[in-house]
Write a protein that holds these residues in place. Structure first.
Motif, PDB file in Angstrom:
ATOM      1  N   TYR A  75      -5.237 -12.266   5.352  1.00  0.00           N
ATOM      2  CA  TYR A  75      -5.653 -10.862   5.411  1.00  0.00           C
ATOM      3  C   TYR A  75      -4.583 -10.009   6.082  1.00  0.00           C
ATOM      4  O   TYR A  75      -4.223  -8.934   5.582  1.00  0.00           O
ATOM      5  N   LEU A  76      -4.039 -10.495   7.199  1.00  0.00           N
ATOM      6  CA  LEU A  76      -3.036  -9.733   7.933  1.00  0.00           C
ATOM      7  C   LEU A  76      -1.735  -9.597   7.144  1.00  0.00           C
ATOM      8  O   LEU A  76      -1.052  -8.572   7.230  1.00  0.00           O
ATOM      9  N   LEU A  77      -1.404 -10.617   6.352  1.00  0.00           N
ATOM     10  CA  LEU A  77      -0.176 -10.548   5.558  1.00  0.00           C
ATOM     11  C   LEU A  77      -0.242  -9.425   4.534  1.00  0.00           C
ATOM     12  O   LEU A  77       0.733  -8.680   4.349  1.00  0.00           O
ATOM     13  N   ILE A  78      -1.394  -9.291   3.871  1.00  0.00           N
ATOM     14  CA  ILE A  78      -1.541  -8.190   2.913  1.00  0.00           C
ATOM     15  C   ILE A  78      -1.467  -6.844   3.641  1.00  0.00           C
ATOM     16  O   ILE A  78      -0.841  -5.896   3.155  1.00  0.00           O
ATOM     17  N   ASN A  79      -2.082  -6.769   4.811  1.00  0.00           N
ATOM     18  CA  ASN A  79      -1.974  -5.560   5.633  1.00  0.00           C
ATOM     19  C   ASN A  79      -0.518  -5.222   5.911  1.00  0.00           C
ATOM     20  O   ASN A  79      -0.072  -4.078   5.749  1.00  0.00           O
ATOM     21  N   PHE A  80       0.224  -6.241   6.338  1.00  0.00           N
ATOM     22  CA  PHE A  80       1.623  -6.045   6.717  1.00  0.00           C
ATOM     23  C   PHE A  80       2.469  -5.589   5.521  1.00  0.00           C
ATOM     24  O   PHE A  80       3.309  -4.691   5.644  1.00  0.00           O
ATOM     25  N   LEU A  81       2.233  -6.200   4.364  1.00  0.00           N
ATOM     26  CA  LEU A  81       2.998  -5.828   3.173  1.00  0.00           C
ATOM     27  C   LEU A  81       2.750  -4.376   2.799  1.00  0.00           C
ATOM     28  O   LEU A  81       3.696  -3.632   2.478  1.00  0.00           O
ATOM     29  N   PHE A  82       1.505  -3.948   2.841  1.00  0.00           N
ATOM     30  CA  PHE A  82       1.177  -2.562   2.496  1.00  0.00           C
ATOM     31  C   PHE A  82       1.757  -1.593   3.520  1.00  0.00           C
ATOM     32  O   PHE A  82       2.286  -0.530   3.157  1.00  0.00           O
ATOM     33  N   LYS A  83       1.682  -1.955   4.779  1.00  0.00           N
ATOM     34  CA  LYS A  83       2.219  -1.080   5.820  1.00  0.00           C
ATOM     35  C   LYS A  83       3.740  -1.000   5.735  1.00  0.00           C
ATOM     36  O   LYS A  83       4.322   0.074   5.946  1.00  0.00           O
ATOM     37  N   SER A  84       4.388  -2.125   5.401  1.00  0.00           N
ATOM     38  CA  SER A  84       5.847  -2.148   5.287  1.00  0.00           C
ATOM     39  C   SER A  84       6.338  -1.277   4.140  1.00  0.00           C
ATOM     40  O   SER A  84       7.393  -0.649   4.223  1.00  0.00           O
ATOM     41  N   ILE A  85       5.557  -1.262   3.057  1.00  0.00           N
ATOM     42  CA  ILE A  85       5.926  -0.430   1.904  1.00  0.00           C
ATOM     43  C   ILE A  85       5.775   1.047   2.224  1.00  0.00           C
ATOM     44  O   ILE A  85       6.473   1.894   1.664  1.00  0.00           O
ATOM     45  N   GLY A  86       4.883   1.348   3.159  1.00  0.00           N
ATOM     46  CA  GLY A  86       4.686   2.742   3.555  1.00  0.00           C
ATOM     47  C   GLY A  86       3.313   3.293   3.239  1.00  0.00           C
ATOM     48  O   GLY A  86       3.052   4.481   3.471  1.00  0.00           O
ATOM     49  N   PHE A  87       2.429   2.452   2.741  1.00  0.00           N
ATOM     50  CA  PHE A  87       1.068   2.902   2.427  1.00  0.00           C
ATOM     51  C   PHE A  87       0.245   3.007   3.707  1.00  0.00           C
ATOM     52  O   PHE A  87       0.421   2.217   4.641  1.00  0.00           O
ATOM     53  N   ASN A  88      -0.661   3.972   3.741  1.00  0.00           N
ATOM     54  CA  ASN A  88      -1.529   4.097   4.910  1.00  0.00           C
ATOM     55  C   ASN A  88      -2.752   3.190   4.780  1.00  0.00           C
ATOM     56  O   ASN A  88      -2.968   2.550   3.752  1.00  0.00           O
ATOM     57  N   PHE A  89      -3.567   3.148   5.810  1.00  0.00           N
ATOM     58  CA  PHE A  89      -4.717   2.251   5.858  1.00  0.00           C
ATOM     59  C   PHE A  89      -5.733   2.564   4.767  1.00  0.00           C
ATOM     60  O   PHE A  89      -6.355   1.655   4.206  1.00  0.00           O
ATOM     61  N   TYR A  90      -5.878   3.830   4.430  1.00  0.00           N
ATOM     62  CA  TYR A  90      -6.887   4.231   3.452  1.00  0.00           C
ATOM     63  C   TYR A  90      -6.528   3.734   2.049  1.00  0.00           C
ATOM     64  O   TYR A  90      -7.414   3.372   1.266  1.00  0.00           O
ATOM     65  N   PHE A  91      -5.245   3.707   1.736  1.00  0.00           N
ATOM     66  CA  PHE A  91      -4.815   3.157   0.454  1.00  0.00           C
ATOM     67  C   PHE A  91      -5.059   1.645   0.431  1.00  0.00           C
ATOM     68  O   PHE A  91      -5.453   1.081  -0.596  1.00  0.00           O
ATOM     69  N   PHE A  92      -4.831   1.002   1.579  1.00  0.00           N
ATOM     70  CA  PHE A  92      -5.083  -0.435   1.675  1.00  0.00           C
ATOM     71  C   PHE A  92      -6.558  -0.752   1.431  1.00  0.00           C
ATOM     72  O   PHE A  92      -6.885  -1.704   0.719  1.00  0.00           O
TER      73      PHE A  92
END
Length: 355
Positions: A75-92
């Motif tokens: 779960y955290l890895l997907i979070n990290f990938l989205f955050k690294s790309i620049g997406f905010n939490f709501y897009f995640f």
């Protein structure tokens, strides 16, 4: 409140269209509606702020694996990938909701006759608590559905791969291994076996309520689940969910006798796994959180059992539909309204309203 009832009505309409038109592709529209409802929410439902905090706390890849954040690495890895790309939490959250509902919709599309009917029951029983709250558990439970055919086919490697994948999102998924072992141990559940298993589960429930007998064996990280009053206030044998599950199981056993041999084999497996949900609730005693989190892995099969049973209850198809819609609404009413769950979901807020 009106929004949730409106969605329920829309789901009934889509299910009717699917049946009347004999077009199962309607289920993808049904699944999309649920995905967008969960994906566009803002500060609505259980654990929203906790998950947001997890997302914002990920500063580097080490945070995924070092245990500083109390969540599974997958779960955290997907979070990290989205955050690294620049997406905010709501897009995640939108992505995660689409992922969960896509997996569920596809499974029901490939394994049931009218998937929108099953999605309607899922909405009543699990969607609001899981997919708009406990999203890690939701995805894990949905992934585990794909493991069920491999229990029937006796393919342990395939089964374990799926269970391990689900455990990357919620560690409790590992308990689903019990389903494979249970099916191998009990080829058929007789009345005698059922009564013995219920008796053993009740005895374990009594022991569990005396933590001094076993606390020494519990890892430090999880001790609070066995000692903290917030986690040990379960209703045990007075739990209405337990009795509802036992009633559904009993109804399933009775209806099973009237089915042909192939259907008996298929639904016998589902009922066996579903029965584990009740046994775990009993064996967990007053450990409401522990019992609930493990039991829900097996209770998910209710989505496959209940619609099938009610929609084939009588020879009158119209009556079956009315009974199914009525039962689904009763479940929605009892869990969401009478159970007080609605307090976490009203008002429904969406990301489009963020100032």
């Amino acid at each position: 409140m009106a929004l949730y009832v409106l969605v329920f009505i829309i789901l009934i309409f889509l299910a009717l269209v699917e049946v009347l038109k004999r077009n199962t592709r309607v289920s993808f529209l049904t699944g999309s509606l649920l995905a967008l409802m969960a994906g566009f929410r803002f500060s609505t439902g259980y654990d929203f702020e906790s998950y947001k905090k997890f997302y914002e706390s990920l500063d580097n890849i080490n945070d995924v694996f070092n245990g500083t954040i109390d969540a599974e690495s997958g779960y955290l890895l997907i979070n990290f990938l989205f955050k690294s790309i620049g997406f905010n939490f709501y897009f995640f959250i939108l992505f995660f909701s689409v992922l969960s509902m896509s997996l569920l919709s596809y499974f029901l599309y490939t394994h049931t006759k009218f998937p929108s009917m099953f999605l309607l029951y899922y909405y009543s029983r699990f969607f609001l608590v899981r997919d708009m709250g406990q999203i890690r558990s939701s995805l894990a439970c949905i992934i585990l559905l794909y493991a069920i055919p491999y229990i029937e086919k006796k393919k342990p490697i395939h089964f374990l791969i799926i269970v391990l994948t689900a455990s990357l999102f919620h560690i409790s998924a590992l308990f689903f291994i019990i389903a494979y072992l249970f099916n191998g141990l009990f080829k058929k559940l007789s009345i005698q076996n059922i009564l013995v298993l219920l008796s053993i589960a009740i005895m374990l429930g009594i022991i569990i309520q005396n933590p001094q007998l076993y606390l020494w064996a519990v890892p430090g990280r999880y001790i609070s689940y066995f000692t903290n009053p917030n986690y040990t206030n379960g209703k045990w044998i007075l739990n209405p969910i337990l009795w509802m599950q036992l009633a559904i199981f009993a109804g399933g056993i009775l209806c099973l006798r009237s089915k042909d041999r192939d259907e008996q084999k298929k639904y016998s497996l589902l009922l066996k796994i579903y029965f584990l949900a009740s046994l775990i609730l009993l064996a967990a005693g007053d450990l409401g959180t522990v019992g609930g989190r493990i039991s829900t892995l097996f209770a998910t099969l209710e989505v496959l059992i209940v619609p099938h049973l009610i929609l084939n209850l009588t020879r009158n198809k119209l009556l079956n539909l009315i009974l199914f819609f009525g039962f689904s609404f009763i479940i929605f009413f009892l869990i969401f309204i009478v159970g007080g769950t609605y307090t976490q979901y009203i008002p429904y807020q969406t990301v489009f309203w963020i100032k």
